[in-house]
Design a protein around this motif. Structure first.
Motif, PDB file in Angstrom:
ATOM      1  N   HIS A  60     -40.350 -15.731 -30.148  1.00 30.67           N
ATOM      2  CA  HIS A  60     -39.725 -16.083 -28.875  1.00 30.67           C
ATOM      3  C   HIS A  60     -38.219 -16.281 -29.031  1.00 30.67           C
ATOM      4  CE1 HIS A  60     -43.690 -17.600 -26.848  1.00 30.67           C
ATOM      5  NE2 HIS A  60     -43.590 -16.285 -26.892  1.00 30.67           N
ATOM      6  N   TYR A  61     -37.797 -16.959 -30.087  1.00 27.39           N
ATOM      7  CA  TYR A  61     -36.359 -17.151 -30.309  1.00 27.39           C
ATOM      8  C   TYR A  61     -35.663 -15.826 -30.634  1.00 27.39           C
ATOM      9  CZ  TYR A  61     -36.427 -22.242 -30.187  1.00 27.39           C
ATOM     10  OH  TYR A  61     -36.527 -23.551 -29.782  1.00 27.39           O
ATOM     11  N   ALA A  62     -36.325 -14.975 -31.398  1.00 26.08           N
ATOM     12  CA  ALA A  62     -35.739 -13.664 -31.695  1.00 26.08           C
ATOM     13  C   ALA A  62     -35.595 -12.839 -30.428  1.00 26.08           C
ATOM     14  CB  ALA A  62     -36.601 -12.928 -32.719  1.00 26.08           C
ATOM     15  N   SER A  63     -36.595 -12.884 -29.549  1.00 31.89           N
ATOM     16  CA  SER A  63     -36.516 -12.143 -28.292  1.00 31.89           C
ATOM     17  C   SER A  63     -35.400 -12.685 -27.399  1.00 31.89           C
ATOM     18  CB  SER A  63     -37.863 -12.218 -27.569  1.00 31.89           C
ATOM     19  OG  SER A  63     -37.808 -11.557 -26.328  1.00 31.89           O
ATOM     20  N   ALA A  64     -35.252 -14.010 -27.338  1.00 31.53           N
ATOM     21  CA  ALA A  64     -34.206 -14.608 -26.493  1.00 31.53           C
ATOM     22  C   ALA A  64     -32.814 -14.205 -26.971  1.00 31.53           C
ATOM     23  CB  ALA A  64     -34.352 -16.129 -26.488  1.00 31.53           C
ATOM     24  N   THR A  65     -32.580 -14.242 -28.274  1.00 30.88           N
ATOM     25  CA  THR A  65     -31.263 -13.865 -28.797  1.00 30.88           C
ATOM     26  C   THR A  65     -30.984 -12.376 -28.588  1.00 30.88           C
ATOM     27  OG1 THR A  65     -32.303 -13.680 -30.975  1.00 30.88           O
ATOM     28  CG2 THR A  65     -31.124 -15.718 -30.492  1.00 30.88           C
ATOM     29  N   LEU A  66     -32.026 -11.561 -28.622  1.00 33.62           N
ATOM     30  CA  LEU A  66     -31.825 -10.136 -28.351  1.00 33.62           C
ATOM     31  C   LEU A  66     -31.436  -9.895 -26.898  1.00 33.62           C
ATOM     32  CD1 LEU A  66     -34.664  -8.360 -30.374  1.00 33.62           C
ATOM     33  CD2 LEU A  66     -32.202  -8.187 -30.744  1.00 33.62           C
ATOM     34  N   TRP A  67     -32.002 -10.651 -25.967  1.00 38.61           N
ATOM     35  CA  TRP A  67     -31.605 -10.501 -24.566  1.00 38.61           C
ATOM     36  C   TRP A  67     -30.161 -10.956 -24.362  1.00 38.61           C
ATOM     37  CZ3 TRP A  67     -33.804  -7.105 -21.958  1.00 38.61           C
ATOM     38  CH2 TRP A  67     -35.172  -6.913 -21.934  1.00 38.61           C
ATOM     39  N   VAL A  68     -29.730 -11.982 -25.096  1.00 39.76           N
ATOM     40  CA  VAL A  68     -28.319 -12.378 -25.035  1.00 39.76           C
ATOM     41  C   VAL A  68     -27.438 -11.261 -25.586  1.00 39.76           C
ATOM     42  CG1 VAL A  68     -26.614 -14.059 -25.830  1.00 39.76           C
ATOM     43  CG2 VAL A  68     -28.900 -14.819 -25.186  1.00 39.76           C
ATOM     44  N   ALA A  69     -27.887 -10.616 -26.666  1.00 46.23           N
ATOM     45  CA  ALA A  69     -27.139  -9.481 -27.213  1.00 46.23           C
ATOM     46  C   ALA A  69     -27.048  -8.349 -26.203  1.00 46.23           C
ATOM     47  CB  ALA A  69     -27.800  -8.993 -28.510  1.00 46.23           C
ATOM     48  N   PHE A  70     -28.103  -8.142 -25.429  1.00 46.60           N
ATOM     49  CA  PHE A  70     -28.064  -7.104 -24.394  1.00 46.60           C
ATOM     50  C   PHE A  70     -27.031  -7.442 -23.320  1.00 46.60           C
ATOM     51  CE2 PHE A  70     -29.699  -5.323 -20.363  1.00 46.60           C
ATOM     52  CZ  PHE A  70     -29.667  -3.984 -20.681  1.00 46.60           C
ATOM     53  N   CYS A  71     -26.931  -8.711 -22.949  1.00 40.11           N
ATOM     54  CA  CYS A  71     -25.929  -9.122 -21.956  1.00 40.11           C
ATOM     55  C   CYS A  71     -24.513  -8.923 -22.480  1.00 40.11           C
ATOM     56  CB  CYS A  71     -26.153 -10.585 -21.559  1.00 40.11           C
ATOM     57  SG  CYS A  71     -27.708 -10.898 -20.697  1.00 40.11           S
ATOM     58  N   THR A  72     -24.268  -9.289 -23.721  1.00 38.31           N
ATOM     59  CA  THR A  72     -22.933  -9.080 -24.299  1.00 38.31           C
ATOM     60  C   THR A  72     -22.623  -7.591 -24.439  1.00 38.31           C
ATOM     61  OG1 THR A  72     -23.870  -9.280 -26.528  1.00 38.31           O
ATOM     62  CG2 THR A  72     -22.984 -11.283 -25.494  1.00 38.31           C
ATOM     63  N   TRP A  73     -23.652  -6.782 -24.680  1.00 35.43           N
ATOM     64  CA  TRP A  73     -23.440  -5.324 -24.726  1.00 35.43           C
ATOM     65  C   TRP A  73     -22.998  -4.804 -23.367  1.00 35.43           C
ATOM     66  CZ3 TRP A  73     -26.565  -1.660 -22.098  1.00 35.43           C
ATOM     67  CH2 TRP A  73     -26.284  -0.326 -22.403  1.00 35.43           C
ATOM     68  N   LEU A  74     -23.596  -5.287 -22.298  1.00 33.32           N
ATOM     69  CA  LEU A  74     -23.177  -4.880 -20.957  1.00 33.32           C
ATOM     70  C   LEU A  74     -21.736  -5.305 -20.675  1.00 33.32           C
ATOM     71  CD1 LEU A  74     -26.366  -5.736 -18.853  1.00 33.32           C
ATOM     72  CD2 LEU A  74     -25.576  -3.470 -19.542  1.00 33.32           C
ATOM     73  N   ILE A  75     -21.382  -6.526 -21.064  1.00 31.87           N
ATOM     74  CA  ILE A  75     -20.013  -7.017 -20.834  1.00 31.87           C
ATOM     75  C   ILE A  75     -19.007  -6.185 -21.619  1.00 31.87           C
ATOM     76  CG2 ILE A  75     -18.476  -8.995 -21.116  1.00 31.87           C
ATOM     77  CD1 ILE A  75     -20.900 -10.793 -20.669  1.00 31.87           C
ATOM     78  N   SER A  76     -19.356  -5.815 -22.852  1.00 29.33           N
ATOM     79  CA  SER A  76     -18.429  -5.013 -23.660  1.00 29.33           C
ATOM     80  C   SER A  76     -18.173  -3.656 -23.018  1.00 29.33           C
ATOM     81  CB  SER A  76     -18.990  -4.828 -25.068  1.00 29.33           C
ATOM     82  OG  SER A  76     -20.179  -4.047 -25.043  1.00 29.33           O
ATOM     83  N   ASN A  77     -19.191  -3.044 -22.419  1.00 22.90           N
ATOM     84  CA  ASN A  77     -19.000  -1.763 -21.746  1.00 22.90           C
ATOM     85  C   ASN A  77     -18.089  -1.899 -20.526  1.00 22.90           C
ATOM     86  OD1 ASN A  77     -20.903   0.598 -22.823  1.00 22.90           O
ATOM     87  ND2 ASN A  77     -21.960  -1.333 -23.112  1.00 22.90           N
ATOM     88  N   MET A  78     -18.201  -3.001 -19.812  1.00 26.37           N
ATOM     89  CA  MET A  78     -17.311  -3.219 -18.666  1.00 26.37           C
ATOM     90  C   MET A  78     -15.876  -3.443 -19.123  1.00 26.37           C
ATOM     91  SD  MET A  78     -19.603  -5.479 -15.995  1.00 26.37           S
ATOM     92  CE  MET A  78     -20.045  -6.743 -17.202  1.00 26.37           C
TER      93      MET A  78
END
Length: 322
Positions: free
Chosen positions: A178-196
């Protein structure tokens, strides 16, 4: 399945492949659609900017698809063992089979493949999924497996992950997953911000967000690896032991996380030492040049120019005599 005393001993079970399931395939198809859509724009890009653009888009999509896809894969840890084991409960019939255990972030897959596949007048080819996500009860899935009469090796391995098992493996893997999945979703959000941020003239902040994406991916791996610090309950089949080690999803996440670190560091270094090359790579230098050219083309009213170029006429002072 063949008849056993006039009845079917096993019932059909909904299966989930331990590497790619429907959710993973959907994620891959969505990102492939994005990639195909972006590649249609290639003919409208000229010069070296076309190669830079392709490299940026494909690299970004690879990072995004890996972050999302590994959430649904089931091979963060995998292990196989070949053993002679009993096939059914309350039966002395022995079969030779390959038994596999595959651990994901949301559950485990237990596979049983006969060696050869056809033995005791049956086809031994099982792949059963037991989930422990928020909307799935692992013990309930295990109880359904007991009621359906799954083969004994599958039930033996699945029993190790129940909440009532003294091994305590369920709690360890469930929390770390569960903690690994949560941190991966945070990584996905930062990936979206980096593209913007990369679409704006603030490339240094985009580089920082790429570094943050890589950091959260590494944090997810560290979270999942905490189960290695605890005592793992042995899974024995006679003299053979089922040992598991990190699987493909774990190593793929590690590679993409390190790739994000390399890309982020390269962007930060170029920002301070060679900003012109960085702007050229992101196709921002040419945009600014075109903007300057457009600003120089200013419309001037010719009537205004004629009035300003003609010298002012001196005013005449008429004196009246007294």
């Amino acid at each position: 399945m063949t008849l056993f005393n006039g009845v079917y001993p096993f019932y059909l079970q909904q299966r989930k492949h331990f590497v790619f399931d429907v959710s993973t395939i959907i994620v891959i198809i969505v990102f492939l659609t994005f990639a195909a859509t972006f590649l249609l724009i290639i003919p409208g890009i000229r010069g070296r900017a076309r190669l830079y653009w392709i490299f940026r888009v494909l690299l970004s999509l690879v990072v995004g698809v890996v972050i999302v896809a590994v959430q649904f894969t089931g091979d963060w840890e995998s292990g196989w063992v070949t053993a002679n084991t009993s096939y059914k409960s309350f039966s002395s019939v022995m079969v030779k089979a390959d038994i596999g255990l595959h651990v994901g972030l949301a559950g485990v897959n237990v596979t049983l493949l006969g060696n050869p596949v056809n033995q005791v007048n049956e086809t031994i080819d099982y792949n059963e999924h037991f989930a422990w996500s928020f909307d799935a009860d692992y013990d309930h899935s295990y109880s359904e497996g007991l009621e359906k009469g799954l083969p004994s090796p599958i039930l033996y391995v699945a029993e190790k992950f129940t909440t009532e098992s003294p091994c305590n493996m369920h709690r360890q893997y469930r929390i770390s997953g569960h903690y690994a999945s949560a941190t991966l979703w945070v990584a996905f959000c930062t990936w979206l911000i980096s593209n913007m941020l990369f679409s704006m003239p603030v490339l240094i902040y985009g580089g920082y967000m790429v570094l943050t994406t890589g950091a959260f991916m590494i944090f997810s791996l560290l979270s999942f690896s905490t189960v290695r610090n605890s005592l793992i309950c042995p899974i024995q089949f006679g003299t053979a032991s089922l040992l598991i080690d990190y699987g493909g999803s774990f190593w793929l996440t590690l590679v993409i996380g390190l790739l994000c670190f390399v890309a982020g560091i390269a962007i930060v270094v170029l920002h301070y030492f060679n900003p012109d090359l960085l702007k050229t790579f992101f196709d921002l230098h040419e945009v600014r040049t075109e903007d300057c050219q457009e600003m120089t083309e200013v419309y001037i009213n010719p009537q205004f120019m004629s009035n300003t170029q003609s010298p002012p006429q001196p005013s005449r002072i008429i004196s009246s005599g007294m």
